[in-house]
Design a protein around this motif. Structure first.
Motif, PDB file in Angstrom:
ATOM      1  N   VAL A 200       0.809  -1.226  -0.035  1.00 26.35           N
ATOM      2  CA  VAL A 200       0.064  -0.088   0.049  1.00 26.35           C
ATOM      3  C   VAL A 200       0.842   1.293   0.075  1.00 26.35           C
ATOM      4  O   VAL A 200       1.814   1.282   0.906  1.00 26.35           O
ATOM      5  CB  VAL A 200      -0.824   0.174   1.263  1.00 26.35           C
ATOM      6  N   ASP A 201       0.526   2.081  -0.974  1.00 25.69           N
ATOM      7  CA  ASP A 201       1.415   3.417  -0.988  1.00 25.69           C
ATOM      8  C   ASP A 201       0.459   4.239  -0.307  1.00 25.69           C
ATOM      9  O   ASP A 201      -0.598   4.544  -0.347  1.00 25.69           O
ATOM     10  CB  ASP A 201       1.740   3.866  -2.198  1.00 25.69           C
ATOM     11  N   CYS A 202       1.366   5.020   0.842  1.00 30.65           N
ATOM     12  CA  CYS A 202       0.554   6.010   1.746  1.00 30.65           C
ATOM     13  C   CYS A 202       1.285   7.374   1.791  1.00 30.65           C
ATOM     14  O   CYS A 202       2.514   7.410   1.400  1.00 30.65           O
ATOM     15  CB  CYS A 202       0.627   5.605   3.029  1.00 30.65           C
ATOM     16  N   GLN A 203       0.749   8.329   2.155  1.00 35.08           N
ATOM     17  CA  GLN A 203       1.424   9.503   2.583  1.00 35.08           C
ATOM     18  C   GLN A 203       0.746  10.338   3.802  1.00 35.08           C
ATOM     19  O   GLN A 203      -0.484  10.186   3.916  1.00 35.08           O
ATOM     20  CB  GLN A 203       1.172  10.530   1.414  1.00 35.08           C
ATOM     21  N   VAL A 204       1.522  10.801   4.831  1.00 37.44           N
ATOM     22  CA  VAL A 204       0.694  11.336   6.048  1.00 37.44           C
ATOM     23  C   VAL A 204       0.180  12.733   5.722  1.00 37.44           C
ATOM     24  O   VAL A 204       0.773  13.541   4.979  1.00 37.44           O
ATOM     25  CB  VAL A 204       1.905  11.486   7.091  1.00 37.44           C
ATOM     26  N   LEU A 205      -0.966  12.692   5.985  1.00 41.06           N
ATOM     27  CA  LEU A 205      -1.885  13.950   5.747  1.00 41.06           C
ATOM     28  C   LEU A 205      -1.938  14.893   6.837  1.00 41.06           C
ATOM     29  O   LEU A 205      -2.015  16.055   6.608  1.00 41.06           O
ATOM     30  CB  LEU A 205      -3.250  13.535   5.216  1.00 41.06           C
ATOM     31  N   ALA A 206      -1.969  14.416   8.190  1.00 45.19           N
ATOM     32  CA  ALA A 206      -2.320  15.253   9.264  1.00 45.19           C
ATOM     33  C   ALA A 206      -1.881  14.448  10.462  1.00 45.19           C
ATOM     34  O   ALA A 206      -2.088  13.161  10.453  1.00 45.19           O
ATOM     35  CB  ALA A 206      -3.812  15.553   9.433  1.00 45.19           C
ATOM     36  N   VAL A 207      -1.222  15.073  11.418  1.00 43.58           N
ATOM     37  CA  VAL A 207      -0.867  14.615  12.560  1.00 43.58           C
ATOM     38  C   VAL A 207      -1.003  15.622  13.715  1.00 43.58           C
ATOM     39  O   VAL A 207      -0.593  16.652  13.838  1.00 43.58           O
ATOM     40  CB  VAL A 207       0.922  14.250  12.559  1.00 43.58           C
ATOM     41  N   GLU A 208      -1.914  14.994  14.600  1.00 42.88           N
ATOM     42  CA  GLU A 208      -2.203  15.673  15.926  1.00 42.88           C
ATOM     43  C   GLU A 208      -1.799  14.690  17.042  1.00 42.88           C
ATOM     44  O   GLU A 208      -2.553  13.735  17.229  1.00 42.88           O
ATOM     45  CB  GLU A 208      -3.423  15.991  16.009  1.00 42.88           C
TER      46      GLU A 208
ATOM     47  N   SER B 185      -3.959  10.982  10.196  1.00 35.33           N
ATOM     48  CA  SER B 185      -4.657  10.554   8.774  1.00 35.33           C
ATOM     49  C   SER B 185      -3.583  10.492   7.642  1.00 35.33           C
ATOM     50  O   SER B 185      -2.547  11.181   7.764  1.00 35.33           O
ATOM     51  CB  SER B 185      -5.481  11.936   8.356  1.00 35.33           C
ATOM     52  N   TYR B 186      -3.877   9.411   6.951  1.00 33.74           N
ATOM     53  CA  TYR B 186      -3.050   9.306   5.754  1.00 33.74           C
ATOM     54  C   TYR B 186      -3.810   8.689   4.611  1.00 33.74           C
ATOM     55  O   TYR B 186      -4.612   7.923   4.811  1.00 33.74           O
ATOM     56  CB  TYR B 186      -1.655   8.282   6.173  1.00 33.74           C
ATOM     57  N   SER B 187      -2.986   8.921   3.520  1.00 32.15           N
ATOM     58  CA  SER B 187      -3.697   8.598   2.003  1.00 32.15           C
ATOM     59  C   SER B 187      -3.379   6.815   2.092  1.00 32.15           C
ATOM     60  O   SER B 187      -2.326   6.406   2.719  1.00 32.15           O
ATOM     61  CB  SER B 187      -3.051   9.194   0.971  1.00 32.15           C
ATOM     62  N   TRP B 188      -4.122   5.914   1.522  1.00 30.24           N
ATOM     63  CA  TRP B 188      -4.005   4.587   1.380  1.00 30.24           C
ATOM     64  C   TRP B 188      -4.223   4.316   0.009  1.00 30.24           C
ATOM     65  O   TRP B 188      -5.489   4.292  -0.528  1.00 30.24           O
ATOM     66  CB  TRP B 188      -5.043   3.880   2.277  1.00 30.24           C
ATOM     67  N   ALA B 189      -3.295   3.952  -0.807  1.00 29.82           N
ATOM     68  CA  ALA B 189      -3.503   3.589  -2.303  1.00 29.82           C
ATOM     69  C   ALA B 189      -3.043   2.251  -2.509  1.00 29.82           C
ATOM     70  O   ALA B 189      -1.900   2.086  -2.194  1.00 29.82           O
ATOM     71  CB  ALA B 189      -2.849   4.855  -3.096  1.00 29.82           C
ATOM     72  N   ALA B 190      -3.694   1.571  -3.318  1.00 32.80           N
ATOM     73  CA  ALA B 190      -3.420   0.077  -3.357  1.00 32.80           C
ATOM     74  C   ALA B 190      -4.510  -0.322  -4.460  1.00 32.80           C
ATOM     75  O   ALA B 190      -5.693  -0.289  -4.309  1.00 32.80           O
ATOM     76  CB  ALA B 190      -3.507  -1.057  -2.414  1.00 32.80           C
ATOM     77  N   TYR B 191      -4.105  -0.841  -5.704  1.00 34.01           N
ATOM     78  CA  TYR B 191      -4.691  -1.536  -6.328  1.00 34.01           C
ATOM     79  C   TYR B 191      -6.049  -0.597  -7.003  1.00 34.01           C
ATOM     80  O   TYR B 191      -7.199  -1.017  -7.042  1.00 34.01           O
ATOM     81  CB  TYR B 191      -5.471  -2.966  -6.029  1.00 34.01           C
ATOM     82  N   GLY B 192      -5.589   0.506  -7.405  1.00 35.43           N
ATOM     83  CA  GLY B 192      -6.582   1.502  -8.238  1.00 35.43           C
ATOM     84  C   GLY B 192      -7.517   2.237  -6.877  1.00 35.43           C
ATOM     85  O   GLY B 192      -8.248   3.061  -7.160  1.00 35.43           O
ATOM     86  N   LEU B 193      -7.332   1.707  -5.670  1.00 40.49           N
ATOM     87  CA  LEU B 193      -8.106   2.262  -4.443  1.00 40.49           C
ATOM     88  C   LEU B 193      -7.178   3.589  -4.023  1.00 40.49           C
ATOM     89  O   LEU B 193      -6.042   3.640  -3.896  1.00 40.49           O
ATOM     90  CB  LEU B 193      -8.279   1.452  -3.410  1.00 40.49           C
ATOM     91  N   GLU B 194      -8.101   4.833  -4.238  1.00 35.89           N
ATOM     92  CA  GLU B 194      -7.492   5.928  -3.649  1.00 35.89           C
ATOM     93  C   GLU B 194      -8.552   6.294  -2.184  1.00 35.89           C
ATOM     94  O   GLU B 194      -9.511   6.799  -2.527  1.00 35.89           O
ATOM     95  CB  GLU B 194      -7.308   6.987  -4.637  1.00 35.89           C
ATOM     96  N   SER B 195      -7.829   5.972  -1.193  1.00 37.14           N
ATOM     97  CA  SER B 195      -8.741   6.260   0.115  1.00 37.14           C
ATOM     98  C   SER B 195      -7.428   7.048   1.165  1.00 37.14           C
ATOM     99  O   SER B 195      -6.745   7.235   0.934  1.00 37.14           O
ATOM    100  CB  SER B 195      -9.154   4.997   0.505  1.00 37.14           C
ATOM    101  N   VAL B 196      -8.621   7.541   2.074  1.00 35.52           N
ATOM    102  CA  VAL B 196      -7.991   7.922   3.318  1.00 35.52           C
ATOM    103  C   VAL B 196      -8.144   7.371   4.677  1.00 35.52           C
ATOM    104  O   VAL B 196      -9.442   7.017   4.836  1.00 35.52           O
ATOM    105  CB  VAL B 196      -8.412   9.558   3.442  1.00 35.52           C
TER     106      VAL B 196
ATOM    107  N   ALA C  45     -12.777  -4.255  -2.630  1.00 38.29           N
ATOM    108  CA  ALA C  45     -11.772  -3.460  -1.721  1.00 38.29           C
ATOM    109  C   ALA C  45     -12.542  -3.127  -0.463  1.00 38.29           C
ATOM    110  O   ALA C  45     -12.200  -3.264   0.688  1.00 38.29           O
ATOM    111  CB  ALA C  45     -11.280  -2.309  -2.388  1.00 38.29           C
ATOM    112  N   TYR C  46     -13.851  -2.540  -0.644  1.00 36.76           N
ATOM    113  CA  TYR C  46     -14.688  -2.262   0.549  1.00 36.76           C
ATOM    114  C   TYR C  46     -14.995  -3.248   1.392  1.00 36.76           C
ATOM    115  O   TYR C  46     -14.812  -3.195   2.533  1.00 36.76           O
ATOM    116  CB  TYR C  46     -15.880  -1.689  -0.043  1.00 36.76           C
ATOM    117  N   GLN C  47     -15.390  -4.351   0.809  1.00 35.40           N
ATOM    118  CA  GLN C  47     -15.532  -5.552   1.831  1.00 35.40           C
ATOM    119  C   GLN C  47     -14.452  -6.265   2.335  1.00 35.40           C
ATOM    120  O   GLN C  47     -14.418  -6.576   3.438  1.00 35.40           O
ATOM    121  CB  GLN C  47     -16.109  -6.679   0.865  1.00 35.40           C
ATOM    122  N   GLY C  48     -13.344  -6.300   1.731  1.00 34.43           N
ATOM    123  CA  GLY C  48     -12.125  -6.517   2.181  1.00 34.43           C
ATOM    124  C   GLY C  48     -11.624  -5.514   3.252  1.00 34.43           C
ATOM    125  O   GLY C  48     -10.937  -6.009   4.707  1.00 34.43           O
ATOM    126  N   ALA C  49     -11.771  -4.391   3.314  1.00 32.53           N
ATOM    127  CA  ALA C  49     -11.577  -3.385   4.419  1.00 32.53           C
ATOM    128  C   ALA C  49     -12.814  -3.608   5.485  1.00 32.53           C
ATOM    129  O   ALA C  49     -12.239  -3.537   6.870  1.00 32.53           O
ATOM    130  CB  ALA C  49     -11.737  -1.999   4.032  1.00 32.53           C
TER     131      ALA C  49
END
Length: 136
Positions: A60-68, A74-85, A113-117
């Motif tokens: 899964v390719d990710c990027q940190v979006l917010a840290v408190e 919060s981070y992005s979560w991209a895998a197999y065409g899924l672009e999610s947060v 992907a949704y059912q897997g998550a």
């Protein structure tokens, strides 16, 4: 484009966990602990940091979006065409912490992907709680 085509689905898991936010935060942000409940990773709790989560089935390719710290991650979560947060929210309670995880951005045509998550996140939470029980 119709409204239905742009609507996205979210997976939400809410748990009351009998540990303070600071302890849960460590398990959400320290790479060696993340590896124990989620996947191998090169995570850093720094906004814009790019990282990978690696498992037998792929990465899964990710990027940190917010840290408190101790409150929200919060981070992005991209895998197999899924672009999610993925967003974690930690709220202190009298008995510990209310931990909420929301993964948003599933398109209607991404049912697999949704059912897997939907199936995967409760298992990750169970593993997270086992680690919290044994780390200081």
């Amino acid at each position: 484009m119709t409204q239905a085509a742009t609507e996205t689905l979210s997976v939400v898991v809410d748990r009351e966990i009998p540990y303070p936010p600071e302890k849960i935060w460590r398990a959400l942000t320290q790479p060696h602990l993340i590896e124990e409940w989620l996947m191998k990773n090169d995570f850093k709790p720094v906004v814009d940091h790019r990282f990978n989560l690696r498992a037998d089935w792929g990465a899964v390719d990710c990027q940190v979006l917010a840290v408190e710290p101790n409150k929200m991650l919060s981070y992005s979560w991209a895998a197999y065409g899924l672009e999610s947060v993925v967003t974690w929210t930690l709220t202190p309670t009298s008995g510990g912490t209310h931990l909420r995880m929301e993964q948003s951005g599933f398109r209607a045509d991404q049912q697999q992907a949704y059912q897997g998550a939907k199936g995967g996140w409760p298992r990750f939470f169970a593993a997270l709680q086992q680690i919290l029980a044994r780390v200081d």
